[in-house]
Design an enzyme around this catalytic site. Structure first.
Site, mmCIF file in Angstrom:
data_model
loop_
_atom_site.group_PDB
_atom_site.id
_atom_site.type_symbol
_atom_site.label_atom_id
_atom_site.label_comp_id
_atom_site.label_asym_id
_atom_site.label_seq_id
_atom_site.Cartn_x
_atom_site.Cartn_y
_atom_site.Cartn_z
ATOM 1 N N CYS A 276 -20.273 0.152 0.800
ATOM 2 C CA CYS A 276 -20.518 -0.737 -0.347
ATOM 3 C C CYS A 276 -21.893 -0.577 -0.979
ATOM 4 O O CYS A 276 -21.990 -0.267 -2.164
ATOM 5 C CB CYS A 276 -20.309 -2.181 0.083
ATOM 6 N N LYS B 95 -21.155 -9.592 -8.263
ATOM 7 C CA LYS B 95 -20.958 -8.825 -7.024
ATOM 8 C C LYS B 95 -21.965 -7.678 -6.927
ATOM 9 O O LYS B 95 -22.610 -7.481 -5.898
ATOM 10 C CB LYS B 95 -19.519 -8.297 -6.976
ATOM 11 N N ASP C 287 0.857 -1.190 0.000
ATOM 12 C CA ASP C 287 0.000 0.000 0.000
ATOM 13 C C ASP C 287 0.890 1.236 0.000
ATOM 14 O O ASP C 287 1.950 1.245 0.612
ATOM 15 C CB ASP C 287 -0.896 -0.008 1.252
ATOM 16 N N LYS D 82 -23.316 0.296 11.016
ATOM 17 C CA LYS D 82 -23.942 -0.908 11.586
ATOM 18 C C LYS D 82 -23.062 -1.322 12.762
ATOM 19 O O LYS D 82 -21.947 -0.792 12.925
ATOM 20 C CB LYS D 82 -24.041 -2.032 10.550
ATOM 21 N N ASN E 2 -24.985 -7.420 -4.033
ATOM 22 C CA ASN E 2 -25.124 -6.285 -3.110
ATOM 23 C C ASN E 2 -26.435 -5.540 -3.342
ATOM 24 O O ASN E 2 -27.117 -5.151 -2.400
ATOM 25 C CB ASN E 2 -23.942 -5.318 -3.258
ATOM 26 N N GLU F 93 -15.275 -10.341 -3.843
ATOM 27 C CA GLU F 93 -15.257 -10.644 -2.413
ATOM 28 C C GLU F 93 -16.610 -10.335 -1.802
ATOM 29 O O GLU F 93 -17.239 -9.355 -2.180
ATOM 30 C CB GLU F 93 -14.161 -9.750 -1.797
ATOM 31 N N PHE F 94 -17.056 -11.161 -0.869
ATOM 32 C CA PHE F 94 -18.377 -10.941 -0.251
ATOM 33 C C PHE F 94 -18.251 -10.741 1.256
ATOM 34 O O PHE F 94 -19.107 -11.165 2.028
ATOM 35 C CB PHE F 94 -19.310 -12.100 -0.601
HETATM 36 C C1 UGA Z 1 -21.902 -5.657 2.215
HETATM 37 C C2 UGA Z 1 -22.265 -7.093 1.801
HETATM 38 O O1 UGA Z 1 -23.155 -7.657 2.775
HETATM 39 C C3 UGA Z 1 -21.017 -7.965 1.659
HETATM 40 O O2 UGA Z 1 -21.374 -9.257 1.205
HETATM 41 C C4 UGA Z 1 -20.073 -7.307 0.649
HETATM 42 O O3 UGA Z 1 -18.875 -8.046 0.503
HETATM 43 C C5 UGA Z 1 -19.742 -5.911 1.132
HETATM 44 O O4 UGA Z 1 -20.953 -5.135 1.266
HETATM 45 C C6 UGA Z 1 -18.817 -5.275 0.110
HETATM 46 O O5 UGA Z 1 -19.277 -4.994 -0.995
HETATM 47 O O6 UGA Z 1 -17.608 -5.164 0.355
HETATM 48 P P1 UGA Z 1 -21.265 -4.449 4.511
HETATM 49 O O7 UGA Z 1 -21.202 -3.170 3.739
HETATM 50 O O8 UGA Z 1 -20.176 -4.753 5.471
HETATM 51 O O9 UGA Z 1 -21.337 -5.704 3.514
HETATM 52 O O10 UGA Z 1 -22.628 -4.370 5.330
HETATM 53 P P2 UGA Z 1 -23.947 -5.252 5.483
HETATM 54 O O11 UGA Z 1 -23.848 -6.110 6.658
HETATM 55 O O12 UGA Z 1 -24.327 -5.872 4.214
HETATM 56 O O13 UGA Z 1 -25.002 -4.079 5.802
HETATM 57 C C7 UGA Z 1 -25.221 -3.031 4.870
HETATM 58 C C8 UGA Z 1 -26.256 -2.058 5.401
HETATM 59 O O14 UGA Z 1 -27.564 -2.647 5.448
HETATM 60 C C9 UGA Z 1 -25.995 -1.551 6.815
HETATM 61 O O15 UGA Z 1 -26.270 -0.179 6.888
HETATM 62 C C10 UGA Z 1 -26.966 -2.341 7.682
HETATM 63 O O16 UGA Z 1 -27.333 -1.684 8.876
HETATM 64 C C11 UGA Z 1 -28.136 -2.465 6.737
HETATM 65 N N1 UGA Z 1 -28.992 -3.631 7.038
HETATM 66 C C12 UGA Z 1 -28.550 -4.890 6.828
HETATM 67 C C13 UGA Z 1 -30.278 -3.421 7.542
HETATM 68 O O17 UGA Z 1 -30.721 -2.262 7.752
HETATM 69 N N2 UGA Z 1 -31.073 -4.503 7.794
HETATM 70 C C14 UGA Z 1 -30.646 -5.771 7.578
HETATM 71 O O18 UGA Z 1 -31.446 -6.707 7.821
HETATM 72 C C15 UGA Z 1 -29.355 -5.970 7.098
#
Ligand code: UGA
Length: 427
Positions: free
Chosen positions: A259, A203, A30, A319, A207, A147-148
């Site tokens: 994301c 991907k 990096d 979150k 998302n 990646e997920f």
């Molecule tokens: C998300 C995807 O879930 C991953 O699979 C992906 O790899 C990642 O983006 C990425 O593209 O790198 P992430 O951004 O860490 O992961 O967050 P999530 O857990 O998916 O939550 C996203 C948003 O949705 C948060 O603001 C969360 O509070 C909200 N959320 C999620 C809800 O309001 N309700 C739910 O039931 C689930």
């Protein structure tokens, strides 16, 4: 097999450190010297559960460097640089990816496999290949491996994923990647081999679909407000149908993070570019914007005038489980409340420092390391904006009894089963 990872952001770090834990020699590269210095001291610059321990346990397999020439020893190079949203167009900005291609090109050895892990629009790999092939005479291979990982559970998601997706054009690349992921596949992950474009698009599709679920349940939650219906019961009832599934049906203040918002805008642009109009994507973007406005309206309804109100905000991260405040609904809500003249005491378990930096020049906001301290005697409204489970330990019933003008609005339904009081409001 030697691995190099370009980019020590969230995806690069989690992937690189986890590959080291699988026994590979990994160099993480990096440009950010401060970050590399911290990593060399064994410190992970972001909060991610378990990652620092794995780094320390596998230090002998890891090398952190600012020098891109380190890639000269690598058999496989993962590109994990950021693809941020362009603020003008909404498209994914690919400048870091293009820069990485130009920088690694002079150091590639024969048969290096270059794998794009960053989230990139379909066909990006083609353009990336052209940049490399312009200046490289030896044979190199290309693949896509989206990646997920979810922030907060990245290590688990990397080592025990439901599926590993690789987009390849030849057997050589497939075999190399299958070898790298062999232990994870043995742990039960499905190994899906497809073409590069489908891997790239999968991907964005994943998302955006998850964001659609969240946006949908939030719209039903809006309706529940009007009808006095129970959104948690409805989520449960819907989720028990295995065709729908229980996950991503938790109502909240809207989705955020680094994301979902960026990827939905990117997909919307990709669809436009290819003249495949995406009605659903557009609706999800709109619905999420409306949701936050809706939550703000509820705050106003509960609190009355916001001007000079003492509000305690519990949770600033987008979150629970992360220190990330990017596109956090909590931050957006706090900003709006400050504009309306509120006085805010804010707490978060991990995101406090990031929020302090963000609100550096703001008056009328104070930050507290301890949630109880953020709830002062004169607090008139407590807002729960991030679903940190630790907040459940606070005796909110007692606080409501002691302070008769106190109200609570829980935008995550975290306390719904724990607090029963007319001045407690949930979704
Ligand atoms: C998300 C995807 O879930 C991953 O699979 C992906 O790899 C990642 O983006 C990425 O593209 O790198 P992430 O951004 O860490 O992961 O967050 P999530 O857990 O998916 O939550 C996203 C948003 O949705 C948060 O603001 C969360 O509070 C909200 N959320 C999620 C809800 O309001 N309700 C739910 O039931 C689930």
């Amino acid at each position: 097999m030697q691995i190099a990872v370009i980019g020590a952001g969230y995806v690069g770090l989690v992937s690189g450190v986890c590959f080291a834990s699988l026994g590979f020699k990994v160099s993480i590269i990096d440009k950010n010297e401060e970050k590399i210095n911290l990593l060399n001291k064994g410190i992970i610059p972001i909060f991610e559960e378990g990652l620092e321990d794995i780094l320390k346990q596998n230090r002998q397999n890891l090398n952190f460097s600012t020098k891109v020439e380190v890639v000269k020893d690598a058999d496989v190079i993962f590109i994990a640089v950021g693809t941020p949203q362009d603020s003008k167009t909404g498209k994914a900005n690919l400048k870091f990816l293009q820069k990485a291609a130009k920088e690694i090109a002079p150091f590639l050895k024969e048969n290096t496999l270059i794998v794009i892990k960053s989230t990139v629009p379909p066909k990006t790999n083609d353009d990336f290949q052209k940049i490399i092939e312009k200046s490289v005479k030896t044979k190199v291979y290309f693949a896509s491996n989206p990646e997920f990982l979810r922030e907060g559970s990245g290590v688990k998601d990397f080592l025990y994923p439901e599926r590993i997706i690789i987009g390849v054009e030849d057997d050589f690349s497939r075999q190399k990647l299958e070898f790298l992921y062999a232990k994870i596949i043995a742990n039960g992950a499905k190994f899906i081999v497809t073409d590069i474009t489908s891997a790239e698009l999968s991907k964005y599709a994943s998302n955006t679909f998850l964001a659609t679920k969240v946006a949908f349940i939030n719209e039903i939650s809006n309706l529940c407000f009007k009808l006095n219906a129970n959104i948690d019961d409805i989520s449960k009832i819907m989720g028990l149908d295995s065709r729908i599934g229980t996950k991503f049906l938790q109502a909240g203040p809207g989705f955020g993070g680094s994301c979902f918002p960026k990827d939905i805008f990117a997909l919307e642009n990709i669809s436009k570019q290819h003249k495949a109009k995406s009605h659903i994507t557009q609706a999800v973007i709109k619905a999420n914007e409306k949701r936050i406005e809706n939550i703000l309206q509820h705050i106003q309804n509960i609190s009355g005038s916001i001007k000079n109100k003492n509000i305690s905000v519990l949770g600033l991260a987008f979150k629970a489980g992360t220190d990330d405040i990017r596109s956090s609904p909590a931050i957006y809500i706090v900003e709006k409340l400050l504009k309306k003249g509120a006085k805010i005491n804010a707490h978060d378990f991990k995101a406090l420092q990031n929020a302090k930096n963000y609100f550096l020049k703001q008056k009328n906001i104070s930050f507290f390391d301890n949630a109880e301290d953020a709830i002062a005697k004169k607090t008139q409204l407590i807002l729960i904006l991030t679903e940190w489970k630790e907040y459940i330990q606070i005796d909110f019933e007692k606080l409501l009894n002691e302070n008769k003008s106190l109200k609570i609005f829980d935008t995550r339904n975290l306390l719904k089963k724990h607090v029963e009081n007319k001045r407690y409001f949930s979704l």
